[in-house]
Design a protein around this motif. Structure first.
Motif, PDB file in Angstrom:
ATOM      1  N   THR A  17      28.384  61.759 -15.792  1.00 21.82           N
ATOM      2  CA  THR A  17      28.238  62.264 -17.155  1.00 21.82           C
ATOM      3  C   THR A  17      29.397  63.159 -17.581  1.00 21.82           C
ATOM      4  O   THR A  17      29.950  62.987 -18.671  1.00 21.82           O
ATOM      5  CB  THR A  17      26.910  63.043 -17.294  1.00 21.82           C
ATOM      6  N   GLY A  18      29.789  64.116 -16.725  1.00 18.34           N
ATOM      7  CA  GLY A  18      30.870  65.033 -17.086  1.00 18.34           C
ATOM      8  C   GLY A  18      32.183  64.310 -17.319  1.00 18.34           C
ATOM      9  O   GLY A  18      32.924  64.631 -18.258  1.00 18.34           O
ATOM     10  N   VAL A  19      32.487  63.327 -16.475  1.00 14.17           N
ATOM     11  CA  VAL A  19      33.717  62.548 -16.614  1.00 14.17           C
ATOM     12  C   VAL A  19      33.688  61.743 -17.911  1.00 14.17           C
ATOM     13  O   VAL A  19      34.673  61.699 -18.664  1.00 14.17           O
ATOM     14  CB  VAL A  19      33.905  61.613 -15.403  1.00 14.17           C
ATOM     15  N   CYS A  20      32.566  61.130 -18.186  1.00 11.11           N
ATOM     16  CA  CYS A  20      32.436  60.312 -19.403  1.00 11.11           C
ATOM     17  C   CYS A  20      32.554  61.170 -20.661  1.00 11.11           C
ATOM     18  O   CYS A  20      33.178  60.770 -21.647  1.00 11.11           O
ATOM     19  CB  CYS A  20      31.098  59.577 -19.390  1.00 11.11           C
ATOM     20  N   ASN A  21      31.961  62.349 -20.633  1.00  9.68           N
ATOM     21  CA  ASN A  21      32.057  63.253 -21.780  1.00  9.68           C
ATOM     22  C   ASN A  21      33.508  63.646 -22.039  1.00  9.68           C
ATOM     23  O   ASN A  21      33.950  63.716 -23.191  1.00  9.68           O
ATOM     24  CB  ASN A  21      31.220  64.514 -21.540  1.00  9.68           C
ATOM     25  N   ALA A  22      34.247  63.901 -20.957  1.00  9.63           N
ATOM     26  CA  ALA A  22      35.662  64.264 -21.098  1.00  9.63           C
ATOM     27  C   ALA A  22      36.466  63.110 -21.699  1.00  9.63           C
ATOM     28  O   ALA A  22      37.356  63.329 -22.525  1.00  9.63           O
ATOM     29  CB  ALA A  22      36.236  64.661 -19.736  1.00  9.63           C
ATOM     30  N   CYS A  23      36.148  61.886 -21.301  1.00  7.17           N
ATOM     31  CA  CYS A  23      36.835  60.702 -21.844  1.00  7.17           C
ATOM     32  C   CYS A  23      36.590  60.571 -23.344  1.00  7.17           C
ATOM     33  O   CYS A  23      37.522  60.367 -24.131  1.00  7.17           O
ATOM     34  CB  CYS A  23      36.351  59.442 -21.140  1.00  7.17           C
ATOM     35  N   ILE A  24      35.328  60.674 -23.744  1.00 11.06           N
ATOM     36  CA  ILE A  24      34.968  60.529 -25.161  1.00 11.06           C
ATOM     37  C   ILE A  24      35.666  61.590 -26.003  1.00 11.06           C
ATOM     38  O   ILE A  24      36.265  61.294 -27.050  1.00 11.06           O
ATOM     39  CB  ILE A  24      33.435  60.632 -25.332  1.00 11.06           C
ATOM     40  N   THR A  25      35.611  62.835 -25.536  1.00 11.61           N
ATOM     41  CA  THR A  25      36.233  63.934 -26.278  1.00 11.61           C
ATOM     42  C   THR A  25      37.742  63.765 -26.358  1.00 11.61           C
ATOM     43  O   THR A  25      38.346  63.951 -27.418  1.00 11.61           O
ATOM     44  CB  THR A  25      35.894  65.284 -25.612  1.00 11.61           C
ATOM     45  N   GLY A  26      38.367  63.407 -25.235  1.00 14.90           N
ATOM     46  CA  GLY A  26      39.814  63.248 -25.203  1.00 14.90           C
ATOM     47  C   GLY A  26      40.302  62.141 -26.118  1.00 14.90           C
ATOM     48  O   GLY A  26      41.288  62.304 -26.848  1.00 14.90           O
ATOM     49  N   LEU A  27      39.619  61.002 -26.104  1.00 11.34           N
ATOM     50  CA  LEU A  27      40.014  59.878 -26.967  1.00 11.34           C
ATOM     51  C   LEU A  27      39.809  60.222 -28.441  1.00 11.34           C
ATOM     52  O   LEU A  27      40.668  59.943 -29.282  1.00 11.34           O
ATOM     53  CB  LEU A  27      39.217  58.627 -26.591  1.00 11.34           C
ATOM     54  N   SER A  28      38.672  60.838 -28.759  1.00 10.81           N
ATOM     55  CA  SER A  28      38.387  61.197 -30.148  1.00 10.81           C
ATOM     56  C   SER A  28      39.389  62.219 -30.669  1.00 10.81           C
ATOM     57  O   SER A  28      39.843  62.136 -31.816  1.00 10.81           O
ATOM     58  CB  SER A  28      36.968  61.769 -30.265  1.00 10.81           C
ATOM     59  N   ARG A  29      39.733  63.196 -29.817  1.00 12.95           N
ATOM     60  CA  ARG A  29      40.679  64.238 -30.221  1.00 12.95           C
ATOM     61  C   ARG A  29      42.029  63.640 -30.608  1.00 12.95           C
ATOM     62  O   ARG A  29      42.746  64.187 -31.455  1.00 12.95           O
ATOM     63  CB  ARG A  29      40.851  65.238 -29.076  1.00 12.95           C
ATOM     64  N   ASN A  30      42.372  62.509 -30.008  1.00 10.13           N
ATOM     65  CA  ASN A  30      43.669  61.884 -30.274  1.00 10.13           C
ATOM     66  C   ASN A  30      43.574  60.712 -31.252  1.00 10.13           C
ATOM     67  O   ASN A  30      44.476  59.870 -31.320  1.00 10.13           O
ATOM     68  CB  ASN A  30      44.292  61.426 -28.953  1.00 10.13           C
ATOM     69  N   GLY A  31      42.465  60.664 -32.004  1.00  8.80           N
ATOM     70  CA  GLY A  31      42.340  59.670 -33.064  1.00  8.80           C
ATOM     71  C   GLY A  31      41.880  58.302 -32.621  1.00  8.80           C
ATOM     72  O   GLY A  31      41.752  57.392 -33.452  1.00  8.80           O
TER      73      GLY A  31
END
Length: 760
Positions: free
Chosen positions: A318-332
């Motif tokens: 879960t923590g890894v997946c949350n980081a992926c979603i946030t990172g991708l969204s932050r970069n558009g």
């Protein structure tokens, strides 16, 4: 024990004395044994003996029978320190800290002096309650009694000051301590790190070296964690480098603690070095390190690093997946984030509130507002309860597309789960209602908030500014300055924007000067943009251009865009060409600048220049952004495009438009062909005007809602003069309140009148 009580004790059976002397673990065998022992003691008359009473108090306290323990204490004619300390210790152990302080107060009022056994308990109580004032007073008592030199007293006193955040007092105690160890030093280091005191951290490390105390991994981890959690990212990175330089090998905790600071500092070079170190040391087996590494790459704008790490480890955690979603969204890359989120759902991952909130926020921040609303619905169906972060993440999506029903639903949820005391939720609600045209509800939310920070005040000012209510914005600003809060650059942006909306030139100059003179705020580009717009709309184009030339900052596209828009209002071709040329350089791929200059030429009948601009756009591969409007009908948001003939209800819409057009002509209202901007016959120009998306949306709303229902429309471009006139007429003719939000402001149409006073 006193000699007078000894004969009485001899009458107590040895089994009871043995029971009282036994360890507390033996007392748990039966509460009844304690009550039996108490009864026998009362019979023997030994209840006034402090030693026996203390044992009874401890025994009752072990069963959380504190009322009984307190009654025993009150029944003793001359209780001693030992008797009181038994109850203080028991209450502290049971985490009844306030009651523990109360017992000490009674003890002290009897003139009994605390000893080195009582004081550590009291300092622990003060630490847990963050009762700095009480702790300071007890410290004074310890000093007066000469007990402040005791090792146990010093240790507990030191930790009390640390917990209360009083680093100066903690340092004074630390300097007097005779038995410092690595644990105490580590606590001091962590405390200084939380305060961002880099020099003090370095000084303590130097003192440790001089004293022969070597910092351990816990010491370094405390430093890194302290700096990171308190937002001192640069300091965290510096200390990580120092740690490595001194030969310490950072472990999983150290690496995962420093990576967020590396990301926030945007030090991708250091992040890559740490990545290499983690590979060599085998630290990427740890899920916390992987998620922190992904987060770092996301903050540093290195999307490839995110995808590479995820695909390398395929760690469905879960923590890894949350980081992926946030990172991708932050970069558009919100589409990639959505794709990954769907993959997680297919894999039956246990998605938590952070997972759902991250993807909802990503959609809301990247123009996927409808998707954000749908995800919020799915989240509730999945049984995941939104929290105080989810609601402020969702509300911007509601405001962006004026989804008032969804916004009200989120507001209702916040009320039910008692989130309205949260300033982030409150400010998001204020903004949402303002963007949905309900500025009165923004005011209601603001008035009901128990506490308000500057963000709440700015949200309200921005809302009123968006609605062109300059007097209200100025009044709110005056109320703000009477509080302890200090206005910031956002406050003045709202003020200047409001003045621009209604042409208050003198007031605009007043607030523009006040920023620097009274608050020491240097004007930013957005402030100059507002002033250029204010002067230009007031017909003072040359003054606006002079301001641009005299700016201490390099004008950006917003400043030149404000000047070009002003030239459109004043039909000034010469200055328009200057502003447009600047915009062509700053934003070569933005078709809006070309279209606006073309419209200025068209309004002047300069069709050769219009063709030249259109040819230039074609050669550059640029296309005009089509007019687009949104309207919510029966809980669903509909999109209408300018000139769209494929809409399922286009025949009904056209028929209704013809009806309105005839009524307008009867009332003496003729189409304003200045906004047709096409070198074609008059009839074709009129048809083109009726194809504007905001007109289509309003008529669609008339056809699909009951009579008298207010209509809410959002447009992606500025409303044209002809549409403004038509919607004013419709509001009176159809008896509807119509809210239209364009890229510039809100227009509230009612009874044939617009809230802007035809000044926009």
């Amino acid at each position: 024990m006193t000699k007078q009580v000894l004969p009485l004790i001899e009458k107590i059976p040895q089994t009871i004395l043995g029971f009282l002397e036994s360890s507390p673990s033996c007392w748990s065998s039966s509460l009844s044994k304690t009550t039996q022992a108490h009864a026998r003691i009362l019979k023997s008359g030994a209840q006034n003996d402090g030693y026996i009473s203390a044992k009874l108090i401890a025994s009752y306290s072990n069963y959380s029978c504190f009322d009984d323990a307190n009654l025993i204490l009150q029944s003793i004619p001359d209780p001693n320190v030992y008797t009181f300390s038994s109850l203080i210790y028991a209450l502290t152990k049971a985490k009844l800290y306030s009651q523990s302080l109360g017992v000490f107060s009674k003890m002290f009022s009897r003139g009994l002096i605390p000893d080195t056994h009582v004081l550590p308990n009291l300092f622990k109580v003060c630490a847990e309650l963050s009762a700095f004032r009480a702790g300071k007073q007890i410290h004074c008592v310890a000093c007066a009694l000469g007990l402040d030199g005791d090792g146990f007293v010093q240790g507990s006193l030191f930790h009390m000051y640390m917990r209360c955040g009083k680093m100066g007092d903690a340092r004074k105690v630390f300097d007097r301590m005779s038995n410092r160890d690595v644990v105490t030093c580590s606590a001091l280091l962590c405390g200084y790190a939380r305060k961002g005191c880099l020099e003090e951290v370095v000084r303590v490390l130097s003192e440790m070296e001089s004293s022969g105390i070597e910092p351990n991994v816990v010491s370094w981890n405390g430093i890194l964690s302290g700096f990171n959690r308190s937002g001192y990212h640069k300091e965290a990175v510096v200390m990580f480098q120092k740690m490595h330089h001194l030969g310490f090998l950072p472990d999983e905790i150290a690496v995962s603690s420093v990576l967020p600071s590396v990301g926030d500092s945007e030090r991708l070079d250091i992040g890559r070095q740490i990545h290499g170190y983690a590979i060599k040391q085998g630290l990427l087996k740890d899920k916390c390190v992987i998620s922190a590494m992904i987060d770092m790459y996301g903050k540093s704008g290195h999307v490839y690093g995110i995808i590479q790490l995820f695909e390398q480890f395929k760690l469905m955690e879960t923590g890894v997946c949350n980081a992926c979603i946030t990172g991708l969204s932050r970069n558009g890359l919100v589409d990639k984030a959505l794709e990954m989120f769907e993959l997680f759902k297919e894999q039956k991952m246990e998605l938590n509130v952070v997972s759902w909130t991250s993807i909802i926020a990503g959609c809301a921040q990247n123009g996927k507002d409808i998707e954000a609303l749908e995800l919020f619905r799915e989240m509730q169906v999945a049984g995941v309860k939104p929290n105080r972060v989810t609601i402020p993440s969702l509300l911007p999506a509601c405001g962006n597309i004026a989804a008032l029903v969804h916004g009200r639903s989120a507001h209702g949820f916040a009320v039910r789960v008692h989130l309205l005391d949260d300033v982030h939720v409150g400010s998001a609600l204020i903004d949402m209602y303002a963007k949905c045209g309900r500025i009165n509800m923004s005011q209601v939310v603001f008035d009901m908030m128990p506490t308000r920070n500057l963000v709440c005040w700015n949200s309200l000012m921005s809302g009123y500014s968006m609605h062109g209510k300059a007097k209200e914005v100025m009044s709110i600003f005056e109320s703000l300055v009477r509080t302890r809060l200090k206005p910031d650059f956002i406050s003045f942006t709202s003020l200047l924007s409001a003045c621009s909306q209604v042409g208050l030139t003198d007031e605009g100059w007043k607030y523009f000067g006040m920023m620097t003179e009274e608050y020491g705020i240097k004007p930013r580009l957005e402030h100059y943009s507002c002033m250029v717009s204010l002067l230009g709309r007031a017909g003072k184009l040359q003054e606006a251009y002079d301001l641009v030339k005299e700016m201490p900052l390099e004008p950006d596209s917003c400043v030149w865009g404000a000047l070009l828009n002003s030239c459109r209002l004043q039909n000034n071709v010469d200055l328009a060409e200057i502003a447009a040329e600047k915009l062509f350089v700053l934003e070569p791929e933005n078709p809006g600048s070309y279209v606006l200059l073309s419209n200025i030429y068209a309004a002047k009948g300069m069709w050769e220049e219009v063709d030249s601009i259109r040819n230039k756009m074609e050669s550059l591969g640029l296309k005009k952004n089509p007019g687009c409007s949104w309207i919510q009908v029966k809980n669903k948001v509909y999109t209408l495009l300018a000139g769209d003939k494929s809409h399922p209800q286009i025949d009904q819409i056209t028929e209704k438009m013809d009806e309105i057009s005839k009524e307008m002509r009867r009332a003496g209202h003729l189409p304003n062909l200045d906004f047709a901007l096409q070198d074609v016959e008059e009839q074709e120009q009129e048809q083109a005007l009726w194809g504007h998306s905001e007109k289509l949306a309003v008529v669609f709303g008339l056809l699909n809602t009951p009579d008298g229902t207010p209509l809410q429309v959002i447009k992606n471009l500025r409303i044209c003069g002809d549409c403004h006139s038509v919607i004013k007429f419709i509001s009176g003719y159809a008896g509807r309140e119509i809210f239209v939000r364009d890229t510039n402001r809100f227009h509230h149409f009612k009874d044939g009148v617009c809230s802007c006073g035809d000044f926009w």
